[in-house]
Write a protein that holds these residues in place. Structure first.
Motif, PDB file in Angstrom:
ATOM      1  N   GLU A  34      39.573  47.007  35.831  1.00 41.70           N
ATOM      2  CA  GLU A  34      39.031  45.833  36.521  1.00 41.70           C
ATOM      3  C   GLU A  34      39.909  44.609  36.282  1.00 41.70           C
ATOM      4  O   GLU A  34      40.157  43.823  37.196  1.00 41.70           O
ATOM      5  N   LYS A  35      40.373  44.453  35.060  1.00 40.81           N
ATOM      6  CA  LYS A  35      41.248  43.320  34.742  1.00 40.81           C
ATOM      7  C   LYS A  35      42.527  43.394  35.567  1.00 40.81           C
ATOM      8  O   LYS A  35      42.979  42.383  36.115  1.00 40.81           O
ATOM      9  N   SER A  36      43.094  44.588  35.669  1.00 38.67           N
ATOM     10  CA  SER A  36      44.313  44.767  36.447  1.00 38.67           C
ATOM     11  C   SER A  36      44.073  44.441  37.925  1.00 38.67           C
ATOM     12  O   SER A  36      44.905  43.789  38.568  1.00 38.67           O
ATOM     13  N   ALA A  37      42.928  44.880  38.452  1.00 37.35           N
ATOM     14  CA  ALA A  37      42.616  44.601  39.860  1.00 37.35           C
ATOM     15  C   ALA A  37      42.456  43.104  40.105  1.00 37.35           C
ATOM     16  O   ALA A  37      42.951  42.568  41.103  1.00 37.35           O
ATOM     17  N   VAL A  38      41.780  42.425  39.192  1.00 40.76           N
ATOM     18  CA  VAL A  38      41.590  40.983  39.349  1.00 40.76           C
ATOM     19  C   VAL A  38      42.921  40.249  39.287  1.00 40.76           C
ATOM     20  O   VAL A  38      43.194  39.358  40.097  1.00 40.76           O
ATOM     21  N   LEU A  39      43.763  40.628  38.333  1.00 44.07           N
ATOM     22  CA  LEU A  39      45.065  39.963  38.223  1.00 44.07           C
ATOM     23  C   LEU A  39      45.923  40.224  39.451  1.00 44.07           C
ATOM     24  O   LEU A  39      46.638  39.339  39.917  1.00 44.07           O
ATOM     25  N   THR A  40      45.822  41.431  40.015  1.00 43.97           N
ATOM     26  CA  THR A  40      46.564  41.744  41.238  1.00 43.97           C
ATOM     27  C   THR A  40      46.077  40.879  42.392  1.00 43.97           C
ATOM     28  O   THR A  40      46.879  40.320  43.148  1.00 43.97           O
ATOM     29  N   LEU A  41      44.753  40.775  42.519  1.00 43.67           N
ATOM     30  CA  LEU A  41      44.207  39.958  43.611  1.00 43.67           C
ATOM     31  C   LEU A  41      44.555  38.489  43.443  1.00 43.67           C
ATOM     32  O   LEU A  41      44.878  37.808  44.416  1.00 43.67           O
ATOM     33  N   LEU A  42      44.501  37.993  42.230  1.00 49.17           N
ATOM     34  CA  LEU A  42      44.854  36.596  42.001  1.00 49.17           C
ATOM     35  C   LEU A  42      46.325  36.351  42.294  1.00 49.17           C
ATOM     36  O   LEU A  42      46.696  35.324  42.869  1.00 49.17           O
TER      37      LEU A  42
END
Length: 67
Positions: A34-42
């Protein structure tokens, strides 16, 4: 308490401990994903905002994403 009851309770406790360790590992893995997905989206949002910095006013304001 007879010997068989004690052995059974120790085995059950050990199995419970193993299940807790597996659950903790899975939860950490999910949190990392989830952290990786959020950082990718940001990061993608920041890149798209900077790439639209030089366009005129109103460009990209009405985007149809129904497809």
């Amino acid at each position: 308490m007879d010997m068989m009851s004690m052995v059974s309770s120790l085995l059950a406790a050990r199995a419970g401990n193993t299940q807790m360790q597996v659950a903790a590992t899975i939860m950490k893995s999910n949190a990392d994903a989830e952290k990786s997905a959020v950082l990718t989206l940001l990061g993608a949002a920041q890149q798209s905002a900077s790439s639209l910095a030089n366009v005129g006013a109103g460009i990209g304001g009405n985007l149809d994403v129904t497809a």
